[in-house]
Structures are given as C-alpha cells and as structure tokens.
Design a protein around this motif. Structure first.
Motif, short mmCIF file in Angstrom:
data_model
loop_
_atom_site.label_atom_id
_atom_site.label_comp_id
_atom_site.label_asym_id
_atom_site.label_seq_id
_atom_site.Cartn_x
_atom_site.Cartn_y
_atom_site.Cartn_z
N UNK A 32 30.17 45.38 43.69
CA UNK A 32 30.28 44.61 44.59
C UNK A 32 29.04 43.81 44.69
N UNK A 33 27.74 44.06 45.05
CA UNK A 33 26.79 43.64 44.98
C UNK A 33 26.28 42.67 43.72
N UNK A 34 26.32 43.39 42.75
CA UNK A 34 26.27 42.54 41.33
C UNK A 34 27.08 41.50 41.33
N UNK A 35 28.39 41.74 41.53
CA UNK A 35 29.65 40.54 41.27
C UNK A 35 28.95 39.10 42.46
N UNK A 36 28.87 39.73 43.53
CA UNK A 36 28.72 38.67 44.57
C UNK A 36 27.40 37.63 44.02
N UNK A 37 26.44 38.44 43.85
CA UNK A 37 25.25 37.74 43.20
C UNK A 37 25.38 36.87 42.05
N UNK A 38 25.94 37.43 41.23
CA UNK A 38 26.16 36.61 39.83
C UNK A 38 27.20 35.58 40.01
N UNK A 39 28.23 35.65 41.13
CA UNK A 39 29.23 34.66 41.40
C UNK A 39 28.33 33.55 42.14
N UNK A 40 27.52 33.73 42.92
CA UNK A 40 26.47 32.63 43.63
C UNK A 40 25.94 32.00 42.57
N UNK A 41 25.39 32.83 41.49
CA UNK A 41 24.59 32.15 40.50
C UNK A 41 25.23 31.22 39.55
N UNK A 42 26.42 31.60 39.29
CA UNK A 42 27.34 31.07 38.48
C UNK A 42 27.67 29.77 39.21
N UNK A 43 28.15 29.80 40.44
CA UNK A 43 28.57 28.52 41.12
C UNK A 43 27.22 27.51 41.18
N UNK A 44 26.01 28.04 41.80
CA UNK A 44 24.92 27.31 41.45
C UNK A 44 24.42 26.55 40.50
N UNK A 45 24.61 27.26 39.14
CA UNK A 45 24.40 26.80 37.92
C UNK A 45 25.41 25.63 37.65
N UNK A 46 26.71 25.82 38.06
CA UNK A 46 27.62 24.93 37.85
C UNK A 46 27.35 23.53 38.61
N UNK A 47 26.79 23.67 39.84
CA UNK A 47 26.56 22.56 40.54
C UNK A 47 25.27 21.94 39.89
N UNK A 48 24.50 22.67 39.49
CA UNK A 48 23.13 22.17 39.13
C UNK A 48 23.49 21.36 37.51
N UNK A 49 24.36 21.76 36.80
CA UNK A 49 24.68 21.17 35.83
C UNK A 49 25.49 19.70 36.21
#
Length: 76
Positions: A17-34
């Motif tokens: 759960x910790x890994x997935x939550x951190x990675x979901x935030x990273x993907x969302x942040x990366x999507x917004x950044x692009x």
C-alpha cells in the motif's frame, strides 16, 4: 474457490500500500508536469516513482510485506 495456505496475500500489506500510494502520487504529478510543460517537475516525479518502489522493497524486507513477520493477514 480454493483456500491455499501459500497464498501470497495479493499485495494487501503495508509495504504494498505504501509503495502504490507513493507511486500513484508520482504518476499524477508527472502527468500534470507534462501537461503544463514543466520538465523539472516531471523529473522530480520520476525520482518519486523510484522512491516509491524502493520504499515498498525496504518495507517488505523489514517484515511488512505479505509474508513478513510483522504483517498479520485479516480474515475476509
């Protein structure tokens, strides 16, 4: 429906759960950044994606994984 005792837990552990939550935030942040064309923020998101994977691996090795001694499965 089978009841195997060697069931790995399907990732329902604090490490997963910790890994997935951190990675979901990273993907969302990366999507917004692009979307807003901020490359520095994109690379920060890529780094956060790696941090999420490492956090899950470290927590799994620390015993919080599906088969770890610090994780207790819950009845369904």
């Amino acid at each position: 429906m089978s009841n195997h005792t060697d069931d790995p837990g399907h990732g329902h552990s604090p490490a997963a759960w910790t890994a997935v939550i951190i990675m979901l935030i990273a993907v969302a942040l990366g999507t917004v950044a692009l979307f807003i064309d901020v490359w520095v923020l994109f690379w920060v998101a890529v780094g956060l994606l790696v941090v999420g994977a490492l956090a899950g691996w470290i927590l799994g090795k620390a015993g919080y994984g599906a088969n770890g001694p610090k994780y207790q499965t819950k009845a369904h």
